[in-house]
Enzyme design. Structure first.
Site, mmCIF file in Angstrom:
data_model
loop_
_atom_site.group_PDB
_atom_site.id
_atom_site.type_symbol
_atom_site.label_atom_id
_atom_site.label_comp_id
_atom_site.label_asym_id
_atom_site.label_seq_id
_atom_site.Cartn_x
_atom_site.Cartn_y
_atom_site.Cartn_z
ATOM 1 N N GLU A 1 38.492 43.484 44.387
ATOM 2 C CA GLU A 1 39.610 44.179 43.970
ATOM 3 C C GLU A 1 40.282 44.244 42.862
ATOM 4 O OE1 GLU A 1 42.458 42.442 46.746
ATOM 5 O OE2 GLU A 1 43.822 44.154 46.816
ATOM 6 N N LYS B 1 43.103 51.500 50.077
ATOM 7 C CA LYS B 1 43.467 50.141 50.835
ATOM 8 C C LYS B 1 44.256 50.481 52.021
ATOM 9 C CE LYS B 1 44.529 45.221 50.684
ATOM 10 N NZ LYS B 1 44.686 44.086 49.606
ATOM 11 N N CYS C 1 40.036 43.636 50.713
ATOM 12 C CA CYS C 1 40.623 42.448 51.009
ATOM 13 C C CYS C 1 41.299 41.945 52.343
ATOM 14 C CB CYS C 1 41.541 42.040 49.874
ATOM 15 S SG CYS C 1 42.108 40.217 49.615
ATOM 16 N N VAL D 1 43.651 35.045 48.471
ATOM 17 C CA VAL D 1 44.623 34.011 48.334
ATOM 18 C C VAL D 1 44.802 33.045 49.458
ATOM 19 C CG1 VAL D 1 45.766 35.068 46.347
ATOM 20 C CG2 VAL D 1 46.708 35.334 48.678
ATOM 21 N N MET D 2 44.651 33.339 50.636
ATOM 22 C CA MET D 2 44.733 32.742 51.935
ATOM 23 C C MET D 2 43.311 32.173 52.248
ATOM 24 S SD MET D 2 47.304 34.430 54.482
ATOM 25 C CE MET D 2 46.454 35.935 54.745
#
Ligand code: ACM
Length: 266
Positions: A43, A117, A150, A177-178
């Site tokens: 991304e 997105k 994502c 990020v998670m």
């Protein structure tokens, strides 16, 4: 049909288009040497992710397909005779900005299409317009490729919609990020009987750390390949698409024909 598919896990440099295109060029060459036919980049591979202001993003976002990023990708796909799916910051003709992915291919294909997105994550909502093109499956001859970006993974409807529309492979550019997606994506692949390629980024940007662990999953929930948490890598796997086209799991159950949508909430 056997074919090689892959991801490029890289660390984009925030707001530095030229550096990011050069870096992608190097990794695409590496993937091409190994005869990869379909490659997914992360991304926003061209811009980085953690913007402070919309102005920063406006300066670097490109038009699709006329801007520098898509033109670069078309040229790469032509040179290496491969299909590329890549996340990019897209500015439309009215100046609205989308967190998009483009798909391009070799001679005879060029620019194929884009996805914007749909499920924006966290501060993305400050900068990007929500996607307005729906979920789309691109038939590129060698495969039918569904694209999502994502955080879309968090909504099972996204991948389900793409699978019901006939996708064999889900291309999933990401800036995760998670920690959950590497655990969840094998199951998403299983429940839809599709291959999935998550191309994530690594590194830290203005205090935000990305988890790496790009991966390729099979329709049987196998993690065929998983990258490291912190290194730039090109990951390639050979797959047979028939596995994704057969939705039967035994002689009585076909996971698509057995659906009972009349009992589901929309
Ligand atoms: C994300 O959607 N970039 C977490």
């Amino acid at each position: 049909m056997e074919m090689k598919i892959g991801f490029i896990q890289m660390e984009p440099k925030l707001l530095d288009l030229n550096t990011n295109l050069s870096k992608a060029e190097k990794f695409l060459k590496e993937a091409a040497k190994k005869e990869t036919k379909l490659v997914v980049l992360p991304e926003l591979f061209d811009t980085g992710y953690n913007f402070y202001s919309k102005e920063e993003l406006e300066e670097i976002a490109q038009q699709v397909p006329d801007g520098e990023t898509t033109q670069f990708l078309i040229e790469q796909a032509r040179e290496h005779e491969m299909f590329i799916i890549a996340g990019t910051a897209e500015k439309d003709e009215k100046g609205r900005i989308y967190n998009s992915a483009v798909i391009v291919g070799p001679i005879g294909w060029g620019y194929i299409g884009k996805y914007r997105k749909i499920h924006l994550f966290y501060r993305e909502k400050l900068f990007f317009e929500p996607g307005n093109l729906g979920f789309h499956v691109f038939n590129i001859g060698i495969a039918r490729v569904g694209v999502m970006i994502c955080f879309d993974w968090f909504f099972p409807e996204a991948m389900r919609t793409l699978a019901l529309k006939g996708a064999d492979i889900i291309a999933h550019p990401a800036n995760l990020v998670m920690p959950y997606a590497p655990k969840a994506m094998p199951i998403r692949s299983l429940e839809n009987r599709v291959f999935s390629i998550t191309a994530n980024r690594i590194g830290e940007e203005r205090g935000l750390r990305f988890i790496g662990m790009s991966q390729i999953n099979s329709p049987k929930a196998e993690i065929l390949l998983r990258a490291s948490e912190d290194k730039e890598e090109v990951g390639i796997v050979e797959i047979g698409l028939e596995e994704a086209r057969n939705k039967k799991i035994n002689e009585f159950n076909d996971i698509f024909k057995d659906r009972r949508p009349e009992h589901y909430m929309l």
